[in-house]
Design a protein around this motif. Sequence first.
Motif, PDB file in Angstrom:
ATOM      1  N   VAL A   1     100.925  50.851  56.399  1.00  0.00           N
ATOM      2  CA  VAL A   1     100.374  50.250  57.418  1.00  0.00           C
ATOM      3  C   VAL A   1      99.050  49.794  57.446  1.00  0.00           C
ATOM      4  O   VAL A   1      97.967  50.372  57.134  1.00  0.00           O
ATOM      5  CB  VAL A   1     100.299  51.311  58.543  1.00  0.00           C
ATOM      6  CG1 VAL A   1     100.278  50.636  59.811  1.00  0.00           C
ATOM      7  CG2 VAL A   1     101.735  51.908  58.507  1.00  0.00           C
ATOM      8  N   LEU A   2      98.822  48.242  57.652  1.00  0.00           N
ATOM      9  CA  LEU A   2      97.520  47.538  57.594  1.00  0.00           C
ATOM     10  C   LEU A   2      97.044  47.709  59.000  1.00  0.00           C
ATOM     11  O   LEU A   2      97.583  46.661  59.753  1.00  0.00           O
ATOM     12  CB  LEU A   2      97.635  46.470  56.868  1.00  0.00           C
ATOM     13  CG  LEU A   2      97.641  46.591  55.312  1.00  0.00           C
ATOM     14  CD1 LEU A   2      98.264  45.083  54.683  1.00  0.00           C
ATOM     15  CD2 LEU A   2      96.494  46.769  54.578  1.00  0.00           C
ATOM     16  N   THR A   3      95.760  47.803  59.493  1.00  0.00           N
ATOM     17  CA  THR A   3      95.329  47.722  60.578  1.00  0.00           C
ATOM     18  C   THR A   3      94.012  47.131  60.485  1.00  0.00           C
ATOM     19  O   THR A   3      93.044  47.597  59.925  1.00  0.00           O
ATOM     20  CB  THR A   3      95.168  48.942  61.525  1.00  0.00           C
ATOM     21  OG1 THR A   3      96.596  49.866  61.434  1.00  0.00           O
ATOM     22  CG2 THR A   3      94.893  48.923  63.033  1.00  0.00           C
ATOM     23  N   ASP A   4      93.953  45.976  61.215  1.00  0.00           N
ATOM     24  CA  ASP A   4      92.670  45.140  61.004  1.00  0.00           C
ATOM     25  C   ASP A   4      92.089  44.787  62.291  1.00  0.00           C
ATOM     26  O   ASP A   4      92.729  44.890  63.579  1.00  0.00           O
ATOM     27  CB  ASP A   4      92.741  44.124  60.237  1.00  0.00           C
ATOM     28  CG  ASP A   4      93.639  43.021  60.882  1.00  0.00           C
ATOM     29  OD1 ASP A   4      93.673  42.435  61.731  1.00  0.00           O
ATOM     30  OD2 ASP A   4      94.560  42.636  59.923  1.00  0.00           O
ATOM     31  N   ASP A   5      90.628  44.337  62.304  1.00  0.00           N
ATOM     32  CA  ASP A   5      90.145  43.625  63.774  1.00  0.00           C
ATOM     33  C   ASP A   5      90.081  42.293  63.446  1.00  0.00           C
ATOM     34  O   ASP A   5      88.956  41.813  63.745  1.00  0.00           O
ATOM     35  CB  ASP A   5      89.160  44.515  63.798  1.00  0.00           C
ATOM     36  CG  ASP A   5      87.924  44.666  62.765  1.00  0.00           C
ATOM     37  OD1 ASP A   5      88.213  44.013  61.635  1.00  0.00           O
ATOM     38  OD2 ASP A   5      86.810  45.221  63.007  1.00  0.00           O
ATOM     39  N   ALA A   6      90.827  41.641  62.661  1.00  0.00           N
ATOM     40  CA  ALA A   6      90.871  40.275  62.424  1.00  0.00           C
ATOM     41  C   ALA A   6      91.193  39.514  63.519  1.00  0.00           C
ATOM     42  O   ALA A   6      91.849  39.835  64.608  1.00  0.00           O
ATOM     43  CB  ALA A   6      91.607  40.301  61.053  1.00  0.00           C
TER      44      ALA A   6
ATOM     45  N   SER B   1     107.041  44.577  59.537  1.00  0.00           N
ATOM     46  CA  SER B   1     107.054  44.487  60.949  1.00  0.00           C
ATOM     47  C   SER B   1     105.268  44.485  61.469  1.00  0.00           C
ATOM     48  O   SER B   1     104.508  44.594  60.621  1.00  0.00           O
ATOM     49  CB  SER B   1     107.549  45.973  61.740  1.00  0.00           C
ATOM     50  OG  SER B   1     106.647  46.976  61.318  1.00  0.00           O
ATOM     51  N   TYR B   2     105.402  43.868  62.713  1.00  0.00           N
ATOM     52  CA  TYR B   2     104.103  43.345  63.059  1.00  0.00           C
ATOM     53  C   TYR B   2     104.024  43.892  64.768  1.00  0.00           C
ATOM     54  O   TYR B   2     104.732  43.732  65.391  1.00  0.00           O
ATOM     55  CB  TYR B   2     103.879  41.800  63.005  1.00  0.00           C
ATOM     56  CG  TYR B   2     102.603  41.343  63.638  1.00  0.00           C
ATOM     57  CD1 TYR B   2     101.364  41.419  63.243  1.00  0.00           C
ATOM     58  CD2 TYR B   2     102.562  40.872  64.899  1.00  0.00           C
ATOM     59  CE1 TYR B   2     100.031  41.102  63.602  1.00  0.00           C
ATOM     60  CE2 TYR B   2     101.210  40.501  65.458  1.00  0.00           C
ATOM     61  CZ  TYR B   2     100.317  40.766  65.003  1.00  0.00           C
ATOM     62  OH  TYR B   2      99.152  40.195  65.755  1.00  0.00           O
ATOM     63  N   GLU B   3     102.753  44.073  64.859  1.00  0.00           N
ATOM     64  CA  GLU B   3     102.323  44.204  66.444  1.00  0.00           C
ATOM     65  C   GLU B   3     100.646  44.098  66.559  1.00  0.00           C
ATOM     66  O   GLU B   3      99.980  44.504  65.714  1.00  0.00           O
ATOM     67  CB  GLU B   3     102.905  45.568  66.945  1.00  0.00           C
ATOM     68  CG  GLU B   3     102.038  46.946  66.179  1.00  0.00           C
ATOM     69  CD  GLU B   3     102.240  48.323  66.800  1.00  0.00           C
ATOM     70  OE1 GLU B   3     102.958  48.325  67.883  1.00  0.00           O
ATOM     71  OE2 GLU B   3     102.135  49.134  66.105  1.00  0.00           O
ATOM     72  N   PRO B   4     100.579  43.440  67.724  1.00  0.00           N
ATOM     73  CA  PRO B   4      99.123  43.411  67.862  1.00  0.00           C
ATOM     74  C   PRO B   4      98.584  44.761  68.660  1.00  0.00           C
ATOM     75  O   PRO B   4      99.177  45.393  68.838  1.00  0.00           O
ATOM     76  CB  PRO B   4      98.862  42.125  69.056  1.00  0.00           C
ATOM     77  CG  PRO B   4     100.432  42.232  69.556  1.00  0.00           C
ATOM     78  CD  PRO B   4     101.346  42.715  68.670  1.00  0.00           C
ATOM     79  N   THR B   5      97.131  44.922  68.108  1.00  0.00           N
ATOM     80  CA  THR B   5      96.765  46.179  68.395  1.00  0.00           C
ATOM     81  C   THR B   5      96.017  46.109  69.836  1.00  0.00           C
ATOM     82  O   THR B   5      95.807  44.813  70.299  1.00  0.00           O
ATOM     83  CB  THR B   5      95.585  46.713  67.489  1.00  0.00           C
ATOM     84  OG1 THR B   5      94.527  45.684  67.509  1.00  0.00           O
ATOM     85  CG2 THR B   5      96.063  46.873  66.143  1.00  0.00           C
TER      86      THR B   5
ATOM     87  N   LEU C   1     100.070  45.570  60.491  1.00  0.00           N
ATOM     88  CA  LEU C   1     101.297  44.924  59.866  1.00  0.00           C
ATOM     89  C   LEU C   1     101.760  46.214  58.889  1.00  0.00           C
ATOM     90  O   LEU C   1     100.988  46.712  58.415  1.00  0.00           O
ATOM     91  CB  LEU C   1     100.502  43.855  58.836  1.00  0.00           C
ATOM     92  CG  LEU C   1     101.718  43.101  57.877  1.00  0.00           C
ATOM     93  CD1 LEU C   1     102.694  42.429  58.797  1.00  0.00           C
ATOM     94  CD2 LEU C   1     100.770  42.231  57.000  1.00  0.00           C
ATOM     95  N   THR C   2     103.060  46.248  59.055  1.00  0.00           N
ATOM     96  CA  THR C   2     103.749  47.160  58.366  1.00  0.00           C
ATOM     97  C   THR C   2     104.595  46.804  57.361  1.00  0.00           C
ATOM     98  O   THR C   2     105.615  46.060  57.502  1.00  0.00           O
ATOM     99  CB  THR C   2     104.397  48.483  59.396  1.00  0.00           C
ATOM    100  OG1 THR C   2     103.642  48.691  60.185  1.00  0.00           O
ATOM    101  CG2 THR C   2     105.189  49.595  58.639  1.00  0.00           C
ATOM    102  N   LEU C   3     104.258  47.165  56.201  1.00  0.00           N
ATOM    103  CA  LEU C   3     105.293  46.773  54.801  1.00  0.00           C
ATOM    104  C   LEU C   3     105.945  48.065  54.387  1.00  0.00           C
ATOM    105  O   LEU C   3     105.221  48.898  54.092  1.00  0.00           O
ATOM    106  CB  LEU C   3     104.599  46.021  53.759  1.00  0.00           C
ATOM    107  CG  LEU C   3     104.184  44.648  53.844  1.00  0.00           C
ATOM    108  CD1 LEU C   3     103.348  44.294  55.114  1.00  0.00           C
ATOM    109  CD2 LEU C   3     103.746  43.988  52.732  1.00  0.00           C
TER     110      LEU C   3
END
Lengths: 115, 143
Positions: free
Chosen positions: B79-84, B121-125, B132-134
């Motif tokens: 799970v990749l979580t960013d503030d981009a 899968s993807y969801e906005p925070t 982004l989940t791979l």
Amino acid sequence: MAEPTLTLKDMTQGAVSVLAIAGELDAKTAPQLKAKLDAIVAGGVVKIVCDCAGLKYISSAGIGVLNAALSACKAKGGDIALAGVSKQIKDTLDVMYFTKKVRLFQKIADAVNEL
Amino acid sequence: MAGAIEKRVIFTNDLDELSRIRDEIQDFIGDCLEYVERNRVILAMDEAIANIIKYGYPNGGRGTVELVMRRDDVRLEFVLTDDAVPFNPLELPDADLEHYHNTGASGGLGVYLYRRLMDVSYEPTPSGGNRLTLSRRINEGDS
């Protein structure tokens, strides 16, 4: 200072340049390969064998550089071939369908003779 | 993923981080996949992370990205979580590989690669970033 993750060494054999690519070819290091290939082509050599025996990793950025250089060389009557590709690297090339476009050889000498 | 092994890695939006993160992912996967399959997972993650670093922070912006890796007996999850800047890779059309190869293009296949190799899968925070989940199944006989 950290170890460099990519090393490039080229040597011309007649009309063919053999470029040894060692290390990791990713979004960070791909521009180094692009600069080297651009310099070889600018020097008038458009037949290039990439010796990949020391290549440990390649991402789409690295394949993109090879794809662009391959098209540039072919446009000038040249070609690019890869030699010494490991099973792991070949799998990545297969996933990108790049093996349908570029020729692979086990030995550098065979690639040089075929270009 | 109850009972899963988990590891958290934080990195900045610097391409110099890529090699270290690949090493972290390789160590985390360990022997639960044979090496070609393990390389495919590393490749998928590298593509996703490189895209965040290259395109997520325009105009020289700085940011941090969190990678949480989980695995149990049947599944690997990253799970990749960013503030981009907001970006949903699932909204991109499929890549045209024939066009890519015929035109000598040099980029633009990163999303194609990780969507092909992993379940995505993807969801906005809530804060306006991205999660982004791979993931992929660990099949019998993979290791």
